[in-house]
Design a protein around this motif. Structure first.
Motif, short mmCIF file in Angstrom:
data_model
loop_
_atom_site.label_atom_id
_atom_site.label_comp_id
_atom_site.label_asym_id
_atom_site.label_seq_id
_atom_site.Cartn_x
_atom_site.Cartn_y
_atom_site.Cartn_z
N LEU A 1 0.82 -1.20 0.00
CA LEU A 1 0.00 0.00 0.00
C LEU A 1 0.86 1.26 0.00
O LEU A 1 0.61 2.22 -0.76
CB LEU A 1 -0.94 0.01 1.21
N LEU A 2 1.90 1.26 0.82
CA LEU A 2 2.80 2.41 0.87
C LEU A 2 3.56 2.56 -0.44
O LEU A 2 3.84 3.68 -0.88
CB LEU A 2 3.78 2.25 2.04
N ALA A 3 3.91 1.43 -1.08
CA ALA A 3 4.60 1.50 -2.35
C ALA A 3 3.71 2.15 -3.42
O ALA A 3 4.19 2.96 -4.24
CB ALA A 3 5.03 0.09 -2.79
N LYS A 4 2.43 1.81 -3.40
CA LYS A 4 1.51 2.44 -4.35
C LYS A 4 1.39 3.94 -4.07
O LYS A 4 1.34 4.76 -5.00
CB LYS A 4 0.15 1.77 -4.26
N LYS A 5 1.33 4.28 -2.77
CA LYS A 5 1.24 5.70 -2.39
C LYS A 5 2.50 6.44 -2.84
O LYS A 5 2.43 7.58 -3.35
CB LYS A 5 1.09 5.79 -0.86
N GLU A 6 3.63 5.82 -2.69
CA GLU A 6 4.88 6.43 -3.10
C GLU A 6 4.89 6.68 -4.61
O GLU A 6 5.33 7.75 -5.09
CB GLU A 6 6.06 5.52 -2.70
N LYS A 7 4.44 5.69 -5.35
CA LYS A 7 4.41 5.84 -6.80
C LYS A 7 3.48 6.98 -7.22
O LYS A 7 3.79 7.76 -8.13
CB LYS A 7 3.95 4.52 -7.43
N TYR A 8 2.33 7.10 -6.54
CA TYR A 8 1.39 8.19 -6.84
C TYR A 8 2.02 9.55 -6.54
O TYR A 8 1.91 10.49 -7.36
CB TYR A 8 0.11 8.00 -6.03
#
Length: 220
Positions: A32-39
């Motif tokens: 989830l944090l990885a997706k947030k980082e990518k966004y």
């Protein structure tokens, strides 16, 4: 320590599933944090694009875009820190769970060995080995017995006596055929050797024949 660990092994299903559930939750949060980082990284690129576009025509808009970019970058740093902490915890938890499963397997193995050796001790092992050796020796005796040819056994002592009698008979027969033994006195150089009876008789016959021949010659 080991008692607590073994009690963990024997605990309910919730205790057994707790590590797996925690590992799943950590991995989910990291994803989830990885997706947030990518966004946020996408937003950073967009704000930088807006700032470049307005840097000469609308500095206020460019400044606002740079400000939002900085905010997003700060959020990315925080997220990266959180991910690093979660990954460290996940790695430690996975190792702990692996150690727990390893100890569980070792505990089960020790329990199985104890069960196998439950009715065994060194005295019983030695006794069993002695029985095996006795049976092996008995088997060798049986094999030797059935390997001997069938039939009446010969008395070796009686056989030797019979053989000795035959040898004596053969020796006696040889001595009889050889005639009387010669005198123990040997002839000297000046004394003629004593002739055997058969040789003396032959010599007398020859002398008589020679005398008769001489008489015939004289008569002529």
């Amino acid at each position: 320590m080991f008692n607590n660990m073994f009690s963990w092994f024997g605990g309910g299903s919730k205790q057994k599933d707790a590590p797996r559930k925690a590992i799943v939750n950590l991995r989910t949060q990291i994803d989830l944090l990885a997706k947030k980082e990518k966004y946020l990284e996408t937003q950073i690129e967009q704000q930088e694009g807006i700032a470049r576009k307005n840097v000469t025509t609308n500095k206020t808009a460019a400044r606002a875009a740079l400000k939002r970019k900085k905010t997003y970058e700060t959020e990315v740093e925080k997220i990266q820190g959180q991910m690093a902490s979660l990954e460290t915890q996940l790695n430690a938890l996975e190792n702990a769970n692996l150690n727990s499963e390893t100890m569980k397997a070792m505990h089960e193995g020790a329990k199985a060995m104890k069960q196998i050796h439950g009715n065994m001790n060194i005295d019983k092992v030695d006794s069993t080995m002695d029985e095996i050796r006795d049976q092996v020796a008995l088997n060798e005796e049986i094999r030797d017995a059935i390997s001997r040819p069938l039939g009446q056994e010969v008395d070796e002592d009686e056989l030797n006596e019979d053989l000795a009698e035959l040898e004596q008979e053969a020796l006696d027969a040889k001595m009889v055929n050889a005639g009387p033994a010669p005198s123990g006195k040997l002839p000297t150089a000046n004394e003629p050797a004593i002739q055997q009876p058969a040789a003396a008789e032959q010599e007398e016959d020859d002398d008589e024949a020679e005398l008769q021949k001489l008489q015939k010659e004289m008569a002529l």
